[in-house]
Design a protein around this motif. Sequence first.
Motif, mmCIF file in Angstrom:
data_model
loop_
_atom_site.group_PDB
_atom_site.id
_atom_site.type_symbol
_atom_site.label_atom_id
_atom_site.label_comp_id
_atom_site.label_asym_id
_atom_site.label_seq_id
_atom_site.Cartn_x
_atom_site.Cartn_y
_atom_site.Cartn_z
ATOM 1 N N PHE A 67 0.830 -1.201 0.000
ATOM 2 C CA PHE A 67 0.000 0.000 0.000
ATOM 3 C C PHE A 67 0.865 1.253 0.000
ATOM 4 N N THR A 68 1.954 1.211 0.756
ATOM 5 C CA THR A 68 2.849 2.371 0.823
ATOM 6 C C THR A 68 3.555 2.603 -0.509
ATOM 7 N N SER B 113 3.843 18.800 -7.848
ATOM 8 C CA SER B 113 2.909 19.901 -8.076
ATOM 9 C C SER B 113 3.512 21.256 -7.704
ATOM 10 N N PHE B 114 4.596 21.234 -6.956
ATOM 11 C CA PHE B 114 5.289 22.475 -6.596
ATOM 12 C C PHE B 114 6.520 22.711 -7.461
ATOM 13 N N PRO C 84 3.246 7.150 -4.507
ATOM 14 C CA PRO C 84 2.885 7.905 -5.724
ATOM 15 C C PRO C 84 2.116 9.191 -5.432
ATOM 16 N N VAL C 85 1.204 9.161 -4.441
ATOM 17 C CA VAL C 85 0.464 10.379 -4.084
ATOM 18 C C VAL C 85 1.421 11.439 -3.544
ATOM 19 N N ALA C 86 2.345 11.020 -2.675
ATOM 20 C CA ALA C 86 3.302 11.967 -2.105
ATOM 21 C C ALA C 86 4.219 12.549 -3.185
ATOM 22 N N LEU D 159 -7.841 17.448 -7.560
ATOM 23 C CA LEU D 159 -8.830 16.383 -7.717
ATOM 24 C C LEU D 159 -8.815 15.451 -6.505
ATOM 25 N N PHE D 160 -7.635 15.129 -6.016
ATOM 26 C CA PHE D 160 -7.495 14.259 -4.852
ATOM 27 C C PHE D 160 -8.126 14.894 -3.610
#
Length: 277
Positions: free
Chosen positions: A5-6, A20-21, A12-14, A257-258
């Motif tokens: 899960f990590t 994004s920055f 991937p989310v992190a 979106l998240f």
Amino acid sequence: YVILFTIFTVLPVAVSMFFSFTDFNMLQWPNFVGLENYSRLILHDEIFLIAVRNTVILAGITGPVGYLLCFFFAWCINEFSPKVRAFITLCFYAPSISGNAFLIFTLMFSSDSYGLVNAFLLKLGVIDSPILWFTNTQYMMPLCIVVILWTSLGTSFLAFIAGFQGVDRTYYEAAAVDGVRNRWQELWYVVLPSMRPQLLFGAVMSISSAFSIGSVTESLCGMPSTDYAVHTLVNHMTDYGYTRFEMGYASAIATVLFLLMIFCKSLFQKFLQKIGT
């Protein structure tokens, strides 16, 4: 499970939030730009605002309606015998896993006189010339909503059927002793509290699928759609991520979106806690 899960979800989310920055084109090293991508989204990207509006409209209609349809049909099908229930479940679930949905609606709403709907309306004299269903902004959104709802009986539908089957029969007897007299009271005080895990799982799946709408609109109306009438956040993210390779900007869209998904999920979780109380 925690390791998998990590690696495949949390990481991937992190990483996406970090990109994004940055200004990142997949060829050069990411260049940190702070909140520039987000300010560009809100202040300078008019198509992003259109995509947000379309996504909220589509998700606000198809999410709750699809969720309720899944629950309602699962509730009705649960009353049949096991063999009949299995057959009907397959019939309802098939459109969500079949690629024929787009083909069927494309044939029905073809933009020429050979389309079934156009041919029928022309024969009745309702219209004088074929309607361009998937390029006319007046019809694009309603048609996409219909297709999405038609294919919405997916994983949530199966989870609800499993939830109904898992309710302990002794709860019904105890509820009858405590004063439950009709099916609606039985549903509210017995079934729904017993199905909280399935209800929450179905909500998460419905919210995720509602906000990640993109393939349906692209398959039916093209990319981009006429006047961006059904352009969603997923389409916008795909445009910048896979076409323009502006991964930093696409990651900012994905982060927005998240956060929208997390917000809607938290609202439903608070509502779910009040069921049966």
